[in-house]
Motif scaffolding. Structure first.
Motif, PDB file in Angstrom:
ATOM      1  N   PHE A   1      11.317   4.038  37.524  1.00 45.66           N
ATOM      2  CA  PHE A   1      12.439   3.964  36.596  1.00 45.66           C
ATOM      3  C   PHE A   1      13.744   3.750  37.355  1.00 45.66           C
TER       4      PHE A   1
ATOM      5  N   ASN B   1      13.487   0.023  38.803  1.00 47.40           N
ATOM      6  CA  ASN B   1      13.628  -0.999  37.767  1.00 47.40           C
ATOM      7  C   ASN B   1      14.971  -0.907  37.056  1.00 47.40           C
ATOM      8  N   GLY B   2      15.411   0.332  36.787  1.00 44.68           N
ATOM      9  CA  GLY B   2      16.690   0.498  36.118  1.00 44.68           C
ATOM     10  C   GLY B   2      17.850  -0.022  36.946  1.00 44.68           C
ATOM     11  N   TRP B   3      17.825   0.284  38.241  1.00 44.49           N
ATOM     12  CA  TRP B   3      18.885  -0.196  39.125  1.00 44.49           C
ATOM     13  C   TRP B   3      18.815  -1.712  39.281  1.00 44.49           C
TER      14      TRP B   3
ATOM     15  N   TRP C   1      20.271  -3.278  36.293  1.00 45.48           N
ATOM     16  CA  TRP C   1      21.734  -3.154  36.314  1.00 45.48           C
ATOM     17  C   TRP C   1      22.363  -4.156  37.274  1.00 45.48           C
TER      18      TRP C   1
ATOM     19  N   ALA D   1      14.091  -4.593  32.991  1.00 46.73           N
ATOM     20  CA  ALA D   1      14.538  -3.878  31.794  1.00 46.73           C
ATOM     21  C   ALA D   1      13.349  -3.461  30.925  1.00 46.73           C
TER      22      ALA D   1
ATOM     23  N   SER E   1      11.501  -0.597  32.685  1.00 42.17           N
ATOM     24  CA  SER E   1      12.264   0.655  32.695  1.00 42.17           C
ATOM     25  C   SER E   1      11.933   1.502  31.475  1.00 42.17           C
TER      26      SER E   1
END
Length: 250
Positions: free
Chosen positions: A54, A57-59, A62, A168, A171
């Motif tokens: 998470f 993938n989240g970073w 972003w 995204a 995530s």
């Protein structure tokens, strides 16, 4: 308790797999999961994998946020919701060996489809189908990365858009995994995940993602699609091997 050598090995593994996932949007998570299942009980491995992936993938989403194709994410979410409702109603879980064989065969079959019929995440119906199938495979086999990849590998999206959009989508899946396994780990007597391991894994995931961005900028779209295809086939081959091994062991 993880020893210092295991902590170092885990940190390096998270760094390398996050770099690989950041570069191609695939494969790294599966490699990390394999190591965690060796080191930790299944719930703890799932939780640590979910937190690490998470963060990665989240970073990544972003960092490449201006390249995210939001309509694709919405279609995958709608298709995935349909699969979730269907599984909740039916409640049937196929044999694990069969699930792995299906997961391993899917990329080969999808890439064998003629170019004019190729799956493309940008197409509305394909996006809905992708969400439905990926969520279904996730619920059956536990991971759907190779299947998700085939909806992007032959499309015309730029490499940045592919990596950002897949990050995204993934995530959300890892966030669900965290929410599911965190209570199980908290209630286990011997399955806790050390805070130091979580913090180190998150830090290494962010570092690996940042390092991959520079390499991805220098890679051409043609190189990206070529190496992505090799990774998809290699990952699918691993699942096929696991499925055949389980069938033979029955």
């Amino acid at each position: 308790m993880l020893t210092l050598s295991l902590m170092v090995g885990l940190g390096l593994t998270v760094l390398v797999t996050s770099f690989l996932s950041g570069l191609f949007g695939m494969a790294g998570g599966m490699m990390l999961m394999g190591l965690l299942l060796i080191l930790l009980p299944v719930p703890s491995a799932m939780l640590l994998h979910g937190v690490t992936q998470f963060a990665s993938n989240g970073w990544r989403a972003w960092l490449w946020r201006r390249h995210v194709v939001w309509p694709v994410i919405l279609r995958f979410a709608l298709g995935g919701s349909g699969a979730g409702l269907l599984f909740a109603l039916v409640g049937a879980i196929p044999d694990r060996a069969v699930s792995l064989l299906i997961l391993g065969l899917t990329p080969f079959l999808a890439l064998a489809v003629p170019a004019r019929w190729a799956l493309d995440a940008r197409k509305p119906l394909h996006g809905l189908l992708g969400g439905f199938l990926c969520m279904g495979v996730q619920l059956v086999a536990g991971i759907s990365g190779p299947l998700l990849d085939v909806f992007f590998i032959r499309g015309a999206m730029s490499r940045q858009s592919v990596v950002a959009t897949k990050a995204a989508i993934q995530s959300v899946g890892h966030l669900v995994k965290i929410a599911y396994f965190a209570p199980l780990v908290a209630g286990a007597a011997d399955g806790t995940v050390e805070s130091a391991a979580i913090l180190m894994s998150v830090a290494m995931a962010l570092l690996g993602t940042n390092l991959s961005r520079r390499v991805l900028d220098r890679m051409s779209d043609a190189q990206f699609r070529l190496w992505s295809r090799y990774l998809v086939m290699g990952t699918a081959g691993v699942y096929l091997g696991q499925g055949l091994f389980l069938l033979a062991a029955h």
